[in-house]
Write an enzyme that holds these catalytic residues in place. Structure first.
Site, PDB file in Angstrom:
ATOM      1  N   LYS A 254      12.103   7.365  11.837  1.00 26.98           N
ATOM      2  CA  LYS A 254      10.910   8.223  11.793  1.00 26.98           C
ATOM      3  C   LYS A 254       9.812   7.665  12.694  1.00 26.98           C
ATOM      4  O   LYS A 254       9.158   8.402  13.425  1.00 26.98           O
ATOM      5  CB  LYS A 254      10.398   8.356  10.360  1.00 26.98           C
ATOM      6  CG  LYS A 254       9.149   9.211  10.218  1.00 26.98           C
ATOM      7  CD  LYS A 254       8.671   9.204   8.767  1.00 26.98           C
ATOM      8  CE  LYS A 254       7.484  10.102   8.558  1.00 26.98           C
ATOM      9  NZ  LYS A 254       6.270   9.646   9.201  1.00 26.98           N
TER      10      LYS A 254
ATOM     11  N   LYS B 120      -4.645   4.126  13.406  1.00 30.30           N
ATOM     12  CA  LYS B 120      -4.702   3.126  12.346  1.00 30.30           C
ATOM     13  C   LYS B 120      -5.268   3.709  11.059  1.00 30.30           C
ATOM     14  O   LYS B 120      -6.186   4.516  11.088  1.00 30.30           O
ATOM     15  CB  LYS B 120      -5.589   1.963  12.774  1.00 30.30           C
ATOM     16  CG  LYS B 120      -5.050   1.182  13.933  1.00 30.30           C
ATOM     17  CD  LYS B 120      -5.979   0.050  14.283  1.00 30.30           C
ATOM     18  CE  LYS B 120      -5.447  -0.701  15.470  1.00 30.30           C
ATOM     19  NZ  LYS B 120      -6.285  -1.833  15.821  1.00 30.30           N
TER      20      LYS B 120
END
Length: 170
Positions: free
Chosen positions: A18, A99
């Site tokens: 993934k 992030k």
């Protein structure tokens, strides 16, 4: 979600797949935006260019299903179409390419300091494993700069990177 399940190996392998797939998608979405912008500046109609790309070697989900230019692809009656049709509302938030503070993978990948999502997961993994990812890193930088300079795009679909690229050109 996906239409089929693919066994990738032992526990954690599916997550690794993934991460790799999402890095490809993140980079593709940037380059599709660049190509669509360049094509328009070269005088091509976005519908024509999308048709050429989607029937040629550049064909990919980012162009065929998530084209970042409004009205560039035909949308069947009754379907919403790509987020570009809705001012980039819905879809996959651009901030999810960057992030995040969550440590949600700590038990799965204990060797990686898990402070990244999608592009960051890929580039962080590359750094930990000494795998050079110049395009992955550049893609991550593009999304980070987009969110920094155009915060209103942060929660829009990541194909809104096209709007960011369009304004860089001015």
């Amino acid at each position: 979600m996906g239409k089929r399940a693919i066994h990738c190996g032992p526990s954690g392998s599916g997550l690794a797949a993934k991460i790799c797939n999402n890095m490809v998608l993140g980079v593709q979405q940037v380059v599709v935006g660049e190509a669509m912008l360049l094509g328009q500046r070269l005088g091509l109609d976005p519908k024509v260019l999308a048709s050429v790309i989607n029937s040629s070697t550049g064909r990919c989900w980012a162009s065929e299903d998530n084209n970042p230019v409004k009205d560039a692809i035909e949308v069947p009656i009754g379907q919403a179409g790509p987020p570009a049709q809705r001012k980039y509302e819905g879809g996959f938030s651009a901030t999810l390419m960057l992030k995040v503070g969550d440590n949600f993978l700590a038990g799965v990948l204990p060797l990686i300091e898990v402070t990244f999502k999608d592009m960051g997961l890929a580039t962080g993994s590359g750094k930990m494993l000494n795998v050079q990812l110049p395009l992955g890193e550049k893609g991550e930088e593009v999304y980070a700069e987009m969110v920094k300079t155009r915060p209103e795009l942060a929660n829009r679909d990541f194909s809104s990177v096209y709007k960011y690229l369009e304004e860089l050109d001015r």
